[in-house]
Each structure stands twice: as C-alpha cells, then as structure tokens.
Design an enzyme around this catalytic site. Sequence first.
Site, PDB file in Angstrom:
ATOM      1  N   SER A 154       2.308  46.135  15.689  1.00 55.61           N
ATOM      2  CA  SER A 154       1.521  46.884  14.714  1.00 55.61           C
ATOM      3  C   SER A 154       0.110  47.116  15.230  1.00 55.61           C
ATOM      4  O   SER A 154      -0.638  46.163  15.468  1.00 55.61           O
ATOM      5  CB  SER A 154       1.460  46.141  13.382  1.00 55.61           C
ATOM      6  OG  SER A 154       0.519  46.750  12.524  1.00 55.61           O
TER       7      SER A 154
ATOM      8  N   HIS B  75       4.325  50.318  15.505  1.00 55.86           N
ATOM      9  CA  HIS B  75       4.255  50.341  14.040  1.00 55.86           C
ATOM     10  C   HIS B  75       2.841  50.716  13.607  1.00 55.86           C
ATOM     11  O   HIS B  75       1.853  50.175  14.115  1.00 55.86           O
ATOM     12  CB  HIS B  75       4.626  48.958  13.489  1.00 55.86           C
ATOM     13  CG  HIS B  75       4.776  48.914  12.002  1.00 55.86           C
ATOM     14  ND1 HIS B  75       5.895  49.395  11.364  1.00 55.86           N
ATOM     15  CD2 HIS B  75       3.948  48.447  11.026  1.00 55.86           C
ATOM     16  CE1 HIS B  75       5.762  49.210  10.060  1.00 55.86           C
ATOM     17  NE2 HIS B  75       4.576  48.650   9.826  1.00 55.86           N
TER      18      HIS B  75
ATOM     19  N   ASP C 283       0.425  50.947  10.333  1.00 54.27           N
ATOM     20  CA  ASP C 283       0.210  50.556   8.939  1.00 54.27           C
ATOM     21  C   ASP C 283      -0.872  51.431   8.307  1.00 54.27           C
ATOM     22  O   ASP C 283      -2.043  51.338   8.674  1.00 54.27           O
ATOM     23  CB  ASP C 283      -0.206  49.085   8.857  1.00 54.27           C
ATOM     24  CG  ASP C 283       0.957  48.144   9.100  1.00 54.27           C
ATOM     25  OD1 ASP C 283       1.991  48.308   8.427  1.00 54.27           O
ATOM     26  OD2 ASP C 283       0.842  47.249   9.950  1.00 54.27           O
TER      27      ASP C 283
ATOM     28  N   MET D 268      -3.052  52.327   5.088  1.00 52.31           N
ATOM     29  CA  MET D 268      -3.529  51.754   3.826  1.00 52.31           C
ATOM     30  C   MET D 268      -4.627  52.640   3.248  1.00 52.31           C
ATOM     31  O   MET D 268      -5.474  53.152   3.986  1.00 52.31           O
ATOM     32  CB  MET D 268      -4.067  50.334   4.045  1.00 52.31           C
ATOM     33  CG  MET D 268      -3.082  49.395   4.700  1.00 52.31           C
ATOM     34  SD  MET D 268      -3.794  47.744   4.909  1.00 52.31           S
ATOM     35  CE  MET D 268      -2.525  46.966   5.929  1.00 52.31           C
TER      36      MET D 268
ATOM     37  N   HIS E  98       4.281  53.211   8.289  1.00 55.87           N
ATOM     38  CA  HIS E  98       4.456  52.464   7.040  1.00 55.87           C
ATOM     39  C   HIS E  98       3.353  52.858   6.074  1.00 55.87           C
ATOM     40  O   HIS E  98       2.187  52.503   6.266  1.00 55.87           O
ATOM     41  CB  HIS E  98       4.414  50.965   7.372  1.00 55.87           C
ATOM     42  CG  HIS E  98       4.551  50.071   6.202  1.00 55.87           C
ATOM     43  ND1 HIS E  98       4.306  48.707   6.283  1.00 55.87           N
ATOM     44  CD2 HIS E  98       4.887  50.297   4.910  1.00 55.87           C
ATOM     45  CE1 HIS E  98       4.504  48.158   5.105  1.00 55.87           C
ATOM     46  NE2 HIS E  98       4.841  49.101   4.250  1.00 55.87           N
TER      47      HIS E  98
ATOM     48  N   MET F 244       1.443  52.407   2.995  1.00 53.06           N
ATOM     49  CA  MET F 244       1.050  51.518   1.894  1.00 53.06           C
ATOM     50  C   MET F 244      -0.015  52.243   1.080  1.00 53.06           C
ATOM     51  O   MET F 244      -1.183  51.868   1.050  1.00 53.06           O
ATOM     52  CB  MET F 244       0.535  50.185   2.451  1.00 53.06           C
ATOM     53  CG  MET F 244       1.637  49.347   3.065  1.00 53.06           C
ATOM     54  SD  MET F 244       1.039  47.827   3.852  1.00 53.06           S
ATOM     55  CE  MET F 244       0.764  48.445   5.511  1.00 53.06           C
TER      56      MET F 244
ATOM     57  N   MET G 125       8.387  42.958   3.131  1.00 58.90           N
ATOM     58  CA  MET G 125       7.044  42.424   3.358  1.00 58.90           C
ATOM     59  C   MET G 125       7.085  40.905   3.222  1.00 58.90           C
ATOM     60  O   MET G 125       7.485  40.381   2.177  1.00 58.90           O
ATOM     61  CB  MET G 125       6.057  43.010   2.350  1.00 58.90           C
ATOM     62  CG  MET G 125       5.730  44.479   2.551  1.00 58.90           C
ATOM     63  SD  MET G 125       4.977  44.860   4.159  1.00 58.90           S
ATOM     64  CE  MET G 125       3.522  43.789   4.154  1.00 58.90           C
TER      65      MET G 125
ATOM     66  N   PHE H 271      -3.726  43.253   4.338  1.00 56.66           N
ATOM     67  CA  PHE H 271      -4.539  42.628   5.383  1.00 56.66           C
ATOM     68  C   PHE H 271      -3.641  42.085   6.489  1.00 56.66           C
ATOM     69  O   PHE H 271      -2.537  41.603   6.222  1.00 56.66           O
ATOM     70  CB  PHE H 271      -5.366  41.465   4.822  1.00 56.66           C
ATOM     71  CG  PHE H 271      -6.326  41.857   3.740  1.00 56.66           C
ATOM     72  CD1 PHE H 271      -7.581  42.362   4.058  1.00 56.66           C
ATOM     73  CD2 PHE H 271      -5.976  41.734   2.411  1.00 56.66           C
ATOM     74  CE1 PHE H 271      -8.469  42.735   3.058  1.00 56.66           C
ATOM     75  CE2 PHE H 271      -6.852  42.099   1.403  1.00 56.66           C
ATOM     76  CZ  PHE H 271      -8.099  42.598   1.730  1.00 56.66           C
ATOM     77  N   GLY H 272      -4.138  42.121   7.712  1.00 57.17           N
ATOM     78  CA  GLY H 272      -3.433  41.490   8.815  1.00 57.17           C
ATOM     79  C   GLY H 272      -3.773  40.018   8.886  1.00 57.17           C
ATOM     80  O   GLY H 272      -4.727  39.546   8.267  1.00 57.17           O
TER      81      GLY H 272
ATOM     82  N   ASP I 127       7.802  42.456   8.043  1.00 56.77           N
ATOM     83  CA  ASP I 127       6.401  42.729   8.370  1.00 56.77           C
ATOM     84  C   ASP I 127       5.502  41.708   7.682  1.00 56.77           C
ATOM     85  O   ASP I 127       5.480  41.626   6.463  1.00 56.77           O
ATOM     86  CB  ASP I 127       6.052  44.141   7.885  1.00 56.77           C
ATOM     87  CG  ASP I 127       4.656  44.573   8.293  1.00 56.77           C
ATOM     88  OD1 ASP I 127       3.936  43.785   8.930  1.00 56.77           O
ATOM     89  OD2 ASP I 127       4.289  45.723   7.972  1.00 56.77           O
TER      90      ASP I 127
ATOM     91  N   GLY J 105       1.455  42.087  14.478  1.00 58.50           N
ATOM     92  CA  GLY J 105       0.166  42.656  14.850  1.00 58.50           C
ATOM     93  C   GLY J 105      -0.776  41.646  15.451  1.00 58.50           C
ATOM     94  O   GLY J 105      -1.041  41.638  16.655  1.00 58.50           O
TER      95      GLY J 105
END
Length: 219
Positions: free
Chosen positions: A7, A32, A34, A36, A65, A67, A136, A142-143, A174, A196
């Site tokens: 990620s 990947h 992400d 947001m 992805h 979100m 999820m 948040f990572g 994930d 990630g």
Amino acid sequence: MALLAPSILAANFSNLAQQIRLVEMAGADWIHCDIMDGHFVPNLTFGPLIVKAARSSTKLPLDVHLMITNPDNYLEDFAKAGANSIIVHQEAVVHLNRTITRIKELGVKAGVAINPSTPVDVLKEIAESADQILIMSVNPGFGGQKFIQGSIRKIKEAVQLRKALNANFLIEVDGGIDNVTSKPVLEAGCDVFISGSSIFRADNITAAATELLNIIKNR
C-alpha cells in the site's frame, strides 16, 4: 497462490516512482492505493492524480480502495487514472449491485470492502458479482494500526461464503499485516495481503517486501 499488494499510503510521495520500483524488485504482485476523503474516514490522502502517477511508474495492477463517501461519483475518474480494480465500502454505498455493475462497465474489476464491525453475511447477496472482497483488519483511516484478531474469523467466514456460493472472488485483508500477522491470515484463507507500514517504513523496503513475500508464498 497468495498475492502481495504493498500500500503506497505509507510510501514517500516525493519519490513515488522509486518507492514502487523497490517493491517491484522484491516481486510484489499489485500496488494498493488507499483513497481517503476525510469524511468516510478521519483522514485525507490522495486522488486520481496520484493513481495516474503510480500508473505511469509501473505495469503492475493498481488496486484502488475507495474509503470515501459517494464513491459512485468518482468511479470513472479512477478508472481513467489507470485503476485495474476499484473497491468500494459496503457501508458507503446504498445500491451496491448497481455500483459493482458500473465498475465493471468501466472495464475494471469490482471489489467490496467491509469495516471491522460489519459482518461478512451482509455480502451474501452480491458476493457472486464481486471480483474481490476486502476485509478491513483495522478501523480504516490511518496506517500503522494494530491488527484486530477477530478478523481471522471473518476471513474464514468469507472462505465459507465463497465455497457455499461457488463464487470466484479473491479475499483481501488490509490493516496491520506484517511478518507475524500474515501467518494466521494466510492459514485462514487470505488471497491478497495488503501491507503498507511494515514495508515502506522499513529501513530496507525491498528486503521487507521480500521477507513478507517469502512468508505468504510458502503455504
């Protein structure tokens, strides 16, 4: 065979092309992305422009992805940016079958994600239409979060659902995936491992990705 999808949420965007190249050298299968929006989740990341930049940096499939709220409004933008698959959240979409159909009309594979508090059963009616189901294993936004152990049960439930329906969707996981958590996740039946922080924040990105690949590829 299990796939690794690093990620880029945890990558250094000032040198994105090189960061992607480092995981390519390790043998990563997908990239990947992400997305947001600061509404569906409490963080703001990037949009189609970064996906387009990633597309120009690699020939690996881009797994996008979303979100975000109102993802239907942005499907075409991300498809045009170079996404190979687009994942929307069950919790963010009112007419999920329509959304999946639209994603496929754009020539992109369609996935559905569920948050930790959402049961796998809610996907029963659309599972046969989905190319990917993403579980999820942290609360999105948040990572670097800790893996939620109850996710193992949900992975197994997704495997059972796929078998019961004779469906073909891939199961992605994930959140909190590292060299320790990846082992029980693998045993539970995960197909695509999204990681990630454990890769891009390591001292040696290529070595970190290689080590994780060695774990998931050797069932």
